[in-house]
Structure formats: structure tokens, C-alpha cells
Design a protein around this motif. Structure first.
Motif, mmCIF file in Angstrom:
data_model
loop_
_atom_site.group_PDB
_atom_site.id
_atom_site.type_symbol
_atom_site.label_atom_id
_atom_site.label_comp_id
_atom_site.label_asym_id
_atom_site.label_seq_id
_atom_site.Cartn_x
_atom_site.Cartn_y
_atom_site.Cartn_z
ATOM 1 N N MET A 70 0.834 -1.199 0.000
ATOM 2 C CA MET A 70 0.000 0.000 0.000
ATOM 3 C C MET A 70 0.874 1.256 0.000
ATOM 4 S SD MET A 70 -3.053 1.042 2.650
ATOM 5 C CE MET A 70 -4.048 -0.379 2.220
ATOM 6 N N GLU A 71 1.948 1.221 0.749
ATOM 7 C CA GLU A 71 2.850 2.370 0.805
ATOM 8 C C GLU A 71 3.389 2.706 -0.576
ATOM 9 O OE1 GLU A 71 5.054 5.519 2.324
ATOM 10 O OE2 GLU A 71 3.575 4.314 3.394
ATOM 11 N N GLN A 72 3.763 1.663 -1.358
ATOM 12 C CA GLN A 72 4.338 1.892 -2.675
ATOM 13 C C GLN A 72 3.330 2.495 -3.650
ATOM 14 O OE1 GLN A 72 4.657 -0.835 -0.885
ATOM 15 N NE2 GLN A 72 6.823 -1.308 -0.682
ATOM 16 N N SER A 73 2.037 2.253 -3.417
ATOM 17 C CA SER A 73 0.994 2.733 -4.342
ATOM 18 C C SER A 73 0.307 3.998 -3.846
ATOM 19 C CB SER A 73 -0.051 1.635 -4.556
ATOM 20 O OG SER A 73 0.544 0.437 -5.029
ATOM 21 N N LYS A 74 0.773 4.548 -2.754
ATOM 22 C CA LYS A 74 0.085 5.697 -2.142
ATOM 23 C C LYS A 74 -0.062 6.860 -3.119
ATOM 24 C CE LYS A 74 2.305 8.303 0.746
ATOM 25 N NZ LYS A 74 2.992 8.810 1.947
ATOM 26 N N GLN A 75 1.013 7.190 -3.823
ATOM 27 C CA GLN A 75 0.977 8.331 -4.731
ATOM 28 C C GLN A 75 -0.001 8.096 -5.879
ATOM 29 O OE1 GLN A 75 2.523 11.395 -4.286
ATOM 30 N NE2 GLN A 75 1.069 11.884 -5.928
ATOM 31 N N ALA A 76 -0.056 6.862 -6.381
ATOM 32 C CA ALA A 76 -0.974 6.558 -7.482
ATOM 33 C C ALA A 76 -2.428 6.749 -7.053
ATOM 34 C CB ALA A 76 -0.748 5.131 -7.979
ATOM 35 N N PHE A 77 -2.761 6.396 -5.808
ATOM 36 C CA PHE A 77 -4.107 6.628 -5.304
ATOM 37 C C PHE A 77 -4.367 8.118 -5.103
ATOM 38 C CE2 PHE A 77 -4.165 2.109 -4.384
ATOM 39 C CZ PHE A 77 -5.500 1.788 -4.543
ATOM 40 N N GLN A 78 -3.373 8.829 -4.613
ATOM 41 C CA GLN A 78 -3.538 10.269 -4.435
ATOM 42 C C GLN A 78 -3.738 10.966 -5.771
ATOM 43 O OE1 GLN A 78 0.004 11.238 -2.176
ATOM 44 N NE2 GLN A 78 -1.016 10.860 -0.203
ATOM 45 N N ASP A 79 -3.120 10.441 -6.824
ATOM 46 C CA ASP A 79 -3.324 11.011 -8.162
ATOM 47 C C ASP A 79 -4.766 10.850 -8.623
ATOM 48 O OD1 ASP A 79 -0.655 11.673 -8.239
ATOM 49 O OD2 ASP A 79 -0.052 9.954 -9.454
ATOM 50 N N GLN A 80 -5.493 9.890 -8.031
ATOM 51 C CA GLN A 80 -6.914 9.697 -8.333
ATOM 52 C C GLN A 80 -7.807 10.513 -7.395
ATOM 53 O OE1 GLN A 80 -8.107 7.894 -10.901
ATOM 54 N NE2 GLN A 80 -6.011 7.420 -11.529
ATOM 55 N N GLY A 81 -7.182 11.340 -6.554
ATOM 56 C CA GLY A 81 -7.938 12.154 -5.620
ATOM 57 C C GLY A 81 -8.359 11.418 -4.371
ATOM 58 N N LEU A 82 -7.673 10.321 -4.056
ATOM 59 C CA LEU A 82 -8.053 9.487 -2.922
ATOM 60 C C LEU A 82 -7.026 9.575 -1.792
ATOM 61 C CD1 LEU A 82 -9.067 6.287 -4.919
ATOM 62 C CD2 LEU A 82 -10.618 7.912 -3.860
ATOM 63 N N GLY A 83 -7.515 9.522 -0.567
ATOM 64 C CA GLY A 83 -6.647 9.328 0.577
ATOM 65 C C GLY A 83 -6.497 7.844 0.844
ATOM 66 N N VAL A 84 -5.403 7.445 1.457
ATOM 67 C CA VAL A 84 -5.124 6.034 1.719
ATOM 68 C C VAL A 84 -4.786 5.867 3.195
ATOM 69 C CG1 VAL A 84 -3.742 4.031 1.091
ATOM 70 C CG2 VAL A 84 -4.208 5.783 -0.618
ATOM 71 N N GLY A 85 -5.371 4.852 3.825
ATOM 72 C CA GLY A 85 -5.056 4.558 5.216
ATOM 73 C C GLY A 85 -5.374 3.111 5.521
ATOM 74 N N ALA A 86 -4.900 2.632 6.645
ATOM 75 C CA ALA A 86 -5.139 1.249 7.066
ATOM 76 C C ALA A 86 -5.680 1.247 8.480
ATOM 77 C CB ALA A 86 -3.850 0.429 6.997
ATOM 78 N N ILE A 87 -6.614 0.328 8.733
ATOM 79 C CA ILE A 87 -7.221 0.181 10.057
ATOM 80 C C ILE A 87 -6.860 -1.184 10.620
ATOM 81 C CG2 ILE A 87 -9.398 0.051 11.325
ATOM 82 C CD1 ILE A 87 -10.595 1.934 9.262
#
Length: 272
Positions: free
Chosen positions: A1-18
Motif C-alpha cells: 500500500m505504501e508503494q501505491s500511495k501516490q498513485a491513489f492520491q493522483d486519483q484524488g483518494l486518501g489512503v489509510g489502514a485500520i
């Protein structure tokens, strides 16, 4: 998930884990693994229960009670779940690259080898360049057909359709490839209607990396690389000629991440 964080942010998304782990345990894990995305503690499993992923095979009072089944949810600004990615086996999960390619049509991996023939140009890549044991990774083939060319789609009769065959390996299991909807055209030369692809085609093939950590040395290559070998085949035609079938060898390389086997420090375990 850490490696893909920027790609998700480029889609306008925040990323987190619970996780059901304490804040102290999560902070220790983030430090050791250089994690920068938010790791949220749900120590009483309230959110885990709300999402319906509490692991009910662990009894109350047992060590690990409150742990969730692994899964990934896409949630909009109103808190509504718009997509979820779950697995039956707790050892398996969707890679972030697979979620990106299947839900948004983009990939975190920018490296794509290419092949050209007289009929088409092809590039291929894994949706995630690195993945953990047990993760689902999508292999991608993108085809651009040359002018006036078409290839036959699955379901055609009497011709060789496009196909992807993967070489069997103990390092992964493969599911059936996903082909897009085809177009039906009429060929006056043979007086037939046939399903074909024209212009651009994207083919997706999911594999699941073997989750057995004790067996990894038997099928990983130098540098913890998983090699996935396969053959893409097609038969192309233009408005005058049907050409001989073509077989293109392909090899995807996925870096398999080292699993985190370090136990939580004793002083933090007491706070669990």
C-alpha cells in the motif's frame, strides 16, 4: 500500500489502514517498515465490526480476538462504500495495483516492455511491480492494432482467437484471463459475421502469489523475483488477407516483498 500511495492520491483518494492493534504497536511497525500513510488503531474493533469483517473464527478471550479478515474498501466523502475487495482465504488480499487497474483503469507500475509485429504493437506489465506473499496481482496486456487490422475475439469459430497461456509455476495460481467485449463485423470475402477486436485491446489476467513463506526459496529468483512466463497468441486479418497465427512469448517480473516476521516488543505486547 505504501508503494501505491501516490498513485491513489493522483486519483484524488486518501489512503489509510485500520487495525485492531494499539497505537503503540502501529507506531513501532510504521517505524520499522518506513510507513508514511495513516495507520489507524481500532483497538475495540468497533469500525471492524461496522464494516462486517470481524474474524469470527477467533473466540472472545483468545489471543487475537478482534482481528479483521483482510480487505480493502473504497469509501466516498459521504462515508458510503463504493467498492470492496475481499478474499476467502485470510492469507490472500488484493494488491493496490490490482485495485487501481480494475477500478480506475490505471496502474502504479510505469515500466512496460513492448513488442511490435506486422499487425500490432503490444506492451505488458504487472499492475503492481512489487507485492507480498498471498497478494493478488493483475497482469496487463495492452494491444494497439495497426490500421485496417483486426484480431479474432474469444468465441470465434474456425479461426484462432486471441489467447493468453501462462506457464504453470508453484509460485502462483492463475485465474481465467478477462477479455473486453468484442465487436461483430461482417466479412464479405467469407460471407460471415465474426467477433473481433480493432484499434485497442486491454487484457487482464489475475494471479495470486503463493502465500507459503516456507516454500518461497523454491520458486523465487535472484533478488526475490517472481517470474511469470506466458504466451500471447492471435490471428490477424486486414480487409484482404488473413495472416498466419502469431505466438509472442512474454515474461512479467514481480518483486516479492520480505514478510514482516519481527514480533511486537514485549513492553508493547503488554498493552494489547
Amino acid at each position: 500500500m505504501e508503494q501505491s500511495k501516490q498513485a491513489f492520491q493522483d486519483q484524488g483518494l486518501g489512503v489509510g489502514a485500520i487495525s485492531y492493534d494499539s497505537p503503540q504497536v502501529l507506531a513501532d511497525f510504521a517505524r520499522r517498515r518506513s510507513i508514511t500513510l495513516p495507520l489507524l488503531s481500532d483497538s475495540d474493533s468497533k469500525i471492524i465490526r461496522a464494516f462486517g469483517v470481524l474474524n469470527t473464527t477467533v473466540k472472545p478471550g483468545d489471543f487475537g480476538y478482534g482481528i479483521p479478515f483482510p480487505g480493502t474498501f473504497l469509501v466516498n466523502r459521504e462515508g458510503v462504500i463504493v467498492a470492496k475487495f475481499l478474499e476467502d482465504d485470510y492469507r490472500n488480499r488484493h494488491s493496490m495495483g490490482t485495485i487501481l487497474i480494475r477500478h480506475f483503469g490505471t496502474a502504479a507500475n510505469s515500466t512496460a516492455p513492448s513488442v511490435s509485429t506486422d499487425h500490432l504493437d503490444l506492451k505488458y506489465y504487472p499492475a503492481a511491480s512489487s507485492a507480498a506473499l498471498g497478494e493478488r496481482v493483475t497482469l496487463v496486456i495492452e494491444v494497439r492494432l495497426k490500421p485496417r487490422m483486426h484480431v479474432y475475439a474469444p468465441g470465434v469459430k474456425g479461426y484462432r482467437p486471441v489467447a493468453l497461456e501462462l506457464k504453470a509455476s508453484p509460485g502462483f495460481s492463475a485465474e481465467a484471463a478477462d477479455f473486453p467485449s468484442s465487436k461483430e463485423i461482417f466479412l464479405p470475402a467469407i460471407d460471415e459475421k465474426v467477433p473481433v477486436y480493432e484499434e485497442e485491446v486491454r487484457i487482464l489476467q489475475d494471479i495470486v502469489i503463493n502465500p507459503n513463506r516456507k516454500e518461497t526459496g523454491k520458486w523465487l529468483h535472484q533478488g526475490r523475483e517472481l517470474h511469470v512466463e506466458g504466451t500471447f497468441q492471435y490471428q490477424a486479418c486486414d480487409d484482404r488477407i488473413c495472416y498466419l497465427p502469431v505466438f509472442i512469448p512474454l515474461k512479467w517480473t514481480i518483486q516479492v516483498l520480505e514478510p514482516d516476521t519481527q514480533r511486537v516488543p514485549e513492553d508493547l505486547r503488554k498493552k494489547q
